[in-house]
Design a protein around this motif. Sequence first.
Motif, PDB file in Angstrom:
ATOM      1  N   GLU A 153       0.822  -1.208   0.000  1.00 20.96           N
ATOM      2  CA  GLU A 153       0.000   0.000   0.000  1.00 20.96           C
ATOM      3  C   GLU A 153       0.860   1.264   0.000  1.00 20.96           C
ATOM      4  O   GLU A 153       0.347   2.366   0.214  1.00 20.96           O
ATOM      5  CB  GLU A 153      -0.951  -0.009   1.205  1.00 20.96           C
ATOM      6  N   TRP A 158       3.581   2.071  -6.017  1.00 18.46           N
ATOM      7  CA  TRP A 158       2.304   1.569  -6.533  1.00 18.46           C
ATOM      8  C   TRP A 158       2.156   1.863  -8.023  1.00 18.46           C
ATOM      9  O   TRP A 158       2.458   2.959  -8.493  1.00 18.46           O
ATOM     10  CB  TRP A 158       1.148   2.221  -5.771  1.00 18.46           C
ATOM     11  N   ALA A 220      -4.384   2.246  -3.471  1.00 21.96           N
ATOM     12  CA  ALA A 220      -3.571   1.038  -3.603  1.00 21.96           C
ATOM     13  C   ALA A 220      -4.389  -0.152  -4.091  1.00 21.96           C
ATOM     14  O   ALA A 220      -3.866  -1.044  -4.768  1.00 21.96           O
ATOM     15  CB  ALA A 220      -2.915   0.697  -2.260  1.00 21.96           C
TER      16      ALA A 220
END
Length: 309
Positions: A153, A158, A220
């Motif tokens: 996350e 990401w 995320a």
Amino acid sequence: MLLKEYRICMPLTVEEYKIGQLYMISKHSLEQSGGGEGVEVVRNEPDTHPLYGQGQVTEKRIYLTSKLPSWMRKFVPMIFYVTEKAWNFYPYTVTEYSCSFLPKLQVKIETRFENDNGSNENVFGDGPTPRDSVCFLDILSDPIPDKHYKKTEDLSSWVSKRTGRGPLVDGWRNSARPIMCSYKKVQCSFEVYGFQTRTEEFIHRNIRDVLLVGHRQAVAWTDEWHGMSLEEVREFERKLQQETNSKLKCDRTDSGPVPLRPSFSRSLSVTDESSLKKMGLKTVSIPDCSSCPSSYSVKSPMRLNSNPE
């Protein structure tokens, strides 16, 4: 009362987040439930507002005794929950928190979602929030509690395969496209002498952490919810709510009976009636002892236990 306006930007559109928000809240609630604590959904049903139109109203019980600071746990029952009532008329929502044990506690959160980077100074239409009460929260760089950190996350690494967005880099709020902002006006009040300031500050610190973690997760988890229809995410919501409620009930059954009263007993000297009323405690009138039988006597000062019966 302590008021703050939080602004949390995300590399999403308001329309996309209508699905992402429902997905994130359901999954986050399940993750945070365990050990007899977490979120129990009491009601989740359609509602209509005369101004905002069709929406959804939910009522939840948030069990969180172990998350309270030690000084606060001394004054609450062992089984302690806060009631959350939310009216979701997306892109506008209102959420209120209350607790029957603490009648002076009031928390209200108004939210508006806009397709901008947090630049609207009067998004709620009731005048600009004072600058020193506006807090920008950065889902990329602002710290979160260690217990909530997950590498998967971390938005600095990401990348969304479905949308091609990410990773986020310094200054992303001024360059990312698309971009939206969650504007959240949070009013917290606990008008009890000696406890007001630190209680209101404690609540705001926790709200800040929840907002940061939740919005990070919504981004995320983009590839998990992006492309879902409203009907699909509502079905996902129902499924996870059932799992969360079952998890809470099983945990409480397995742990056996829990005492309803705190182990710490604190007494109050009844010398200031107005202070007792401020704390939500009822006072009673004691008759003049000069007219009472000799068997009736009251020793001064009288003391009442502050724990609820």
